[in-house]
Design an enzyme around this catalytic site. Structure first.
Site, PDB file in Angstrom:
ATOM      1  N   LYS A  50       0.659  -1.073  -0.044  1.00  0.00           N
ATOM      2  CA  LYS A  50      -0.064   0.017   0.071  1.00  0.00           C
ATOM      3  C   LYS A  50       0.893   1.184  -0.107  1.00  0.00           C
ATOM      4  O   LYS A  50       0.385   2.408  -0.317  1.00  0.00           O
ATOM      5  CB  LYS A  50      -1.094   0.169   1.363  1.00  0.00           C
ATOM      6  CG  LYS A  50      -0.287   0.307   2.390  1.00  0.00           C
ATOM      7  CD  LYS A  50      -1.432   0.226   3.615  1.00  0.00           C
ATOM      8  CE  LYS A  50      -1.065   0.437   5.093  1.00  0.00           C
ATOM      9  NZ  LYS A  50      -0.300   1.821   5.238  1.00  0.00           N
ATOM     10  N   ASP A  51       2.126   1.201   0.259  1.00  0.00           N
ATOM     11  CA  ASP A  51       2.908   2.268   0.173  1.00  0.00           C
ATOM     12  C   ASP A  51       3.614   2.603  -1.046  1.00  0.00           C
ATOM     13  O   ASP A  51       4.353   3.672  -1.418  1.00  0.00           O
ATOM     14  CB  ASP A  51       4.157   2.162   1.246  1.00  0.00           C
ATOM     15  CG  ASP A  51       3.843   1.904   2.749  1.00  0.00           C
ATOM     16  OD1 ASP A  51       2.629   2.536   3.091  1.00  0.00           O
ATOM     17  OD2 ASP A  51       4.528   1.499   3.538  1.00  0.00           O
ATOM     18  N   SER A  96      -4.469   9.225   7.740  1.00  0.00           N
ATOM     19  CA  SER A  96      -4.853   8.507   6.342  1.00  0.00           C
ATOM     20  C   SER A  96      -6.051   9.175   5.808  1.00  0.00           C
ATOM     21  O   SER A  96      -7.167   9.472   6.497  1.00  0.00           O
ATOM     22  CB  SER A  96      -5.136   7.023   6.485  1.00  0.00           C
ATOM     23  OG  SER A  96      -5.830   6.692   5.451  1.00  0.00           O
ATOM     24  N   LEU A  97      -6.014   9.752   4.596  1.00  0.00           N
ATOM     25  CA  LEU A  97      -6.999  10.689   4.001  1.00  0.00           C
ATOM     26  C   LEU A  97      -8.187   9.641   3.976  1.00  0.00           C
ATOM     27  O   LEU A  97      -9.158  10.070   3.899  1.00  0.00           O
ATOM     28  CB  LEU A  97      -6.545  11.181   2.700  1.00  0.00           C
ATOM     29  CG  LEU A  97      -5.456  12.374   2.861  1.00  0.00           C
ATOM     30  CD1 LEU A  97      -5.538  13.048   1.416  1.00  0.00           C
ATOM     31  CD2 LEU A  97      -6.085  13.718   3.572  1.00  0.00           C
ATOM     32  N   ARG A  98      -7.896   8.439   3.244  1.00  0.00           N
ATOM     33  CA  ARG A  98      -9.100   7.451   3.061  1.00  0.00           C
ATOM     34  C   ARG A  98      -9.645   7.108   4.327  1.00  0.00           C
ATOM     35  O   ARG A  98     -10.919   7.233   4.508  1.00  0.00           O
ATOM     36  CB  ARG A  98      -8.235   6.107   2.579  1.00  0.00           C
ATOM     37  CG  ARG A  98      -9.369   5.024   2.361  1.00  0.00           C
ATOM     38  CD  ARG A  98      -8.476   3.765   1.982  1.00  0.00           C
ATOM     39  NE  ARG A  98      -7.736   3.326   3.093  1.00  0.00           N
ATOM     40  CZ  ARG A  98      -8.164   2.550   4.217  1.00  0.00           C
ATOM     41  NH1 ARG A  98      -9.494   2.381   4.502  1.00  0.00           N
ATOM     42  NH2 ARG A  98      -7.179   2.064   5.259  1.00  0.00           N
ATOM     43  N   ARG A  99      -8.845   6.732   5.374  1.00  0.00           N
ATOM     44  CA  ARG A  99      -9.701   6.405   6.671  1.00  0.00           C
ATOM     45  C   ARG A  99     -10.351   7.822   7.070  1.00  0.00           C
ATOM     46  O   ARG A  99     -11.615   7.688   7.641  1.00  0.00           O
ATOM     47  CB  ARG A  99      -8.775   6.077   7.793  1.00  0.00           C
ATOM     48  CG  ARG A  99      -8.023   4.847   7.438  1.00  0.00           C
ATOM     49  CD  ARG A  99      -6.933   4.214   8.628  1.00  0.00           C
ATOM     50  NE  ARG A  99      -6.373   2.652   8.379  1.00  0.00           N
ATOM     51  CZ  ARG A  99      -5.434   2.510   8.671  1.00  0.00           C
ATOM     52  NH1 ARG A  99      -4.565   3.168   9.209  1.00  0.00           N
ATOM     53  NH2 ARG A  99      -5.080   1.039   8.333  1.00  0.00           N
ATOM     54  N   ARG A 116       0.346   9.841  13.507  1.00  0.00           N
ATOM     55  CA  ARG A 116       1.294   9.025  12.849  1.00  0.00           C
ATOM     56  C   ARG A 116       2.278   8.485  13.633  1.00  0.00           C
ATOM     57  O   ARG A 116       2.417   8.766  14.828  1.00  0.00           O
ATOM     58  CB  ARG A 116       1.983  10.109  11.550  1.00  0.00           C
ATOM     59  CG  ARG A 116       1.095  10.251  10.579  1.00  0.00           C
ATOM     60  CD  ARG A 116       1.940  10.527   9.234  1.00  0.00           C
ATOM     61  NE  ARG A 116       2.468   9.589   8.797  1.00  0.00           N
ATOM     62  CZ  ARG A 116       4.245   9.844   8.286  1.00  0.00           C
ATOM     63  NH1 ARG A 116       4.671  11.112   8.272  1.00  0.00           N
ATOM     64  NH2 ARG A 116       4.864   8.767   7.827  1.00  0.00           N
ATOM     65  N   ARG A 122       1.384   5.084  18.059  1.00  0.00           N
ATOM     66  CA  ARG A 122       0.047   5.385  18.309  1.00  0.00           C
ATOM     67  C   ARG A 122      -0.636   4.830  19.427  1.00  0.00           C
ATOM     68  O   ARG A 122      -1.748   5.685  19.949  1.00  0.00           O
ATOM     69  CB  ARG A 122      -0.494   4.823  16.851  1.00  0.00           C
ATOM     70  CG  ARG A 122      -0.187   5.293  15.671  1.00  0.00           C
ATOM     71  CD  ARG A 122      -0.710   5.003  14.528  1.00  0.00           C
ATOM     72  NE  ARG A 122       0.166   4.901  13.261  1.00  0.00           N
ATOM     73  CZ  ARG A 122      -0.324   4.920  12.024  1.00  0.00           C
ATOM     74  NH1 ARG A 122      -1.580   4.619  11.815  1.00  0.00           N
ATOM     75  NH2 ARG A 122       0.688   4.972  11.110  1.00  0.00           N
ATOM     76  N   CYS A 209      -1.001  10.168  -2.652  1.00  0.00           N
ATOM     77  CA  CYS A 209      -1.874   9.796  -1.365  1.00  0.00           C
ATOM     78  C   CYS A 209      -2.812  11.159  -1.083  1.00  0.00           C
ATOM     79  O   CYS A 209      -3.217  11.572   0.181  1.00  0.00           O
ATOM     80  CB  CYS A 209      -0.690   9.938  -0.378  1.00  0.00           C
ATOM     81  SG  CYS A 209       0.122   8.419   0.212  1.00  0.00           S
TER      82      CYS A 209
END
Length: 242
Positions: A50-51, A96-99, A116, A122, A209
């Site tokens: 995913k990176d 994460s922009l998606r999350r 992050r 975290r 991203c």
């Protein structure tokens, strides 16, 4: 066969006070590694799929995919068992922009704060009260033997993952036949096919991203099933395909 492991710290690993979209995107986890691969200092590079940017440097390719781990996102909190149980206005930590977009799609009342760092970092932020909950990749927790800390796990149909989530890939130099022979027995065909689909979807929309994009492909018999989603950053608008 003797194998030496060269642990390479990348800018993406070192800069943890800003989101990837603010500091350059996915290439921050790969550029320094790919430089060593290109000039021959290392023979292969191991990445989280995913990176990986959808466009690779000239002369390099993703030549091997290990069998995929769980692709789900895990909900982590000591205050609630699942997302729906969080109180109104709860603080959710994610970079994460998606999350972020998908959380706001389901719970527009949430306050999202930047989160992050590695898993331990975290978790400490949660303990320190920086946020009420966060999301982590279930695959990473399983690989660390920490799967039991997940309060719950999102259903893939409701909350599709980032393209490539849960899969380890190997990058090598195109034409390096020796490495190709060594890697061939490790390659999982179903994972490679599924990731090719997800990465093509990501590439067609926006390979960076900077756009909230989710996608998950899986093979069932002779059928490749795919679910893709693109969202506005605030989660108020989305389009999906299956």
């Amino acid at each position: 066969l003797e194998v030496a492991i060269d642990v390479i710290s990348t800018r993406g690993d070192r800069i943890i006070d800003r989101s990837l979209s603010q500091i350059g995107g996915k290439g921050l986890f790969t550029e320094e590694i790919e430089e060593r691969l290109t000039d021959g200092r290392i023979d292969i590079a191991v990445h989280s799929s995913k990176d990986m940017p959808t466009r690779l440097p000239e002369g390099l390719s993703l030549s091997c995919f290990l069998q995929r781990e769980a692709a789900h996102d895990a909900f982590i909190s000591r205050k609630a068992a699942k997302l729906a149980d969080l109180p109104n206005g709860a603080v959710m930590g994610t970079s994460s922009l998606r999350r972020r977009a998908m959380l706001l799609r389901l719970r527009p009342d949430l306050e999202i704060v930047e989160f992050r760092g590695n898993v331990q970092t975290r978790l400490k932020k949660l303990e320190d009260g920086v946020a009420d909950a966060t999301l982590l990749a279930m695959a990473g927790l399983n690989r660390l033997g920490m799967g039991d800390i997940a309060a719950s796990v999102f259903d893939l149909a409701e909350f599709p993952p980032a393209p490539g989530q849960g899969a380890i890939c190997v990058e090598s130099r195109i034409g390096d036949m020796r490495m190709d022979r060594l890697l061939a027995p490790l390659n999982d065909g179903d994972t490679a096919t599924s990731l090719a689909c997800e990465r093509a979807f990501l590439d067609a929309l926006d390979g960076s991203c900077r756009t909230p994009i989710a996608g998950y492909a899986a093979i069932s018999g002779n059928t490749l099933d795919f679910h893709g989603m693109i969202l506005s950053p605030d989660g108020s608008k989305w389009h999906e395909c299956r």
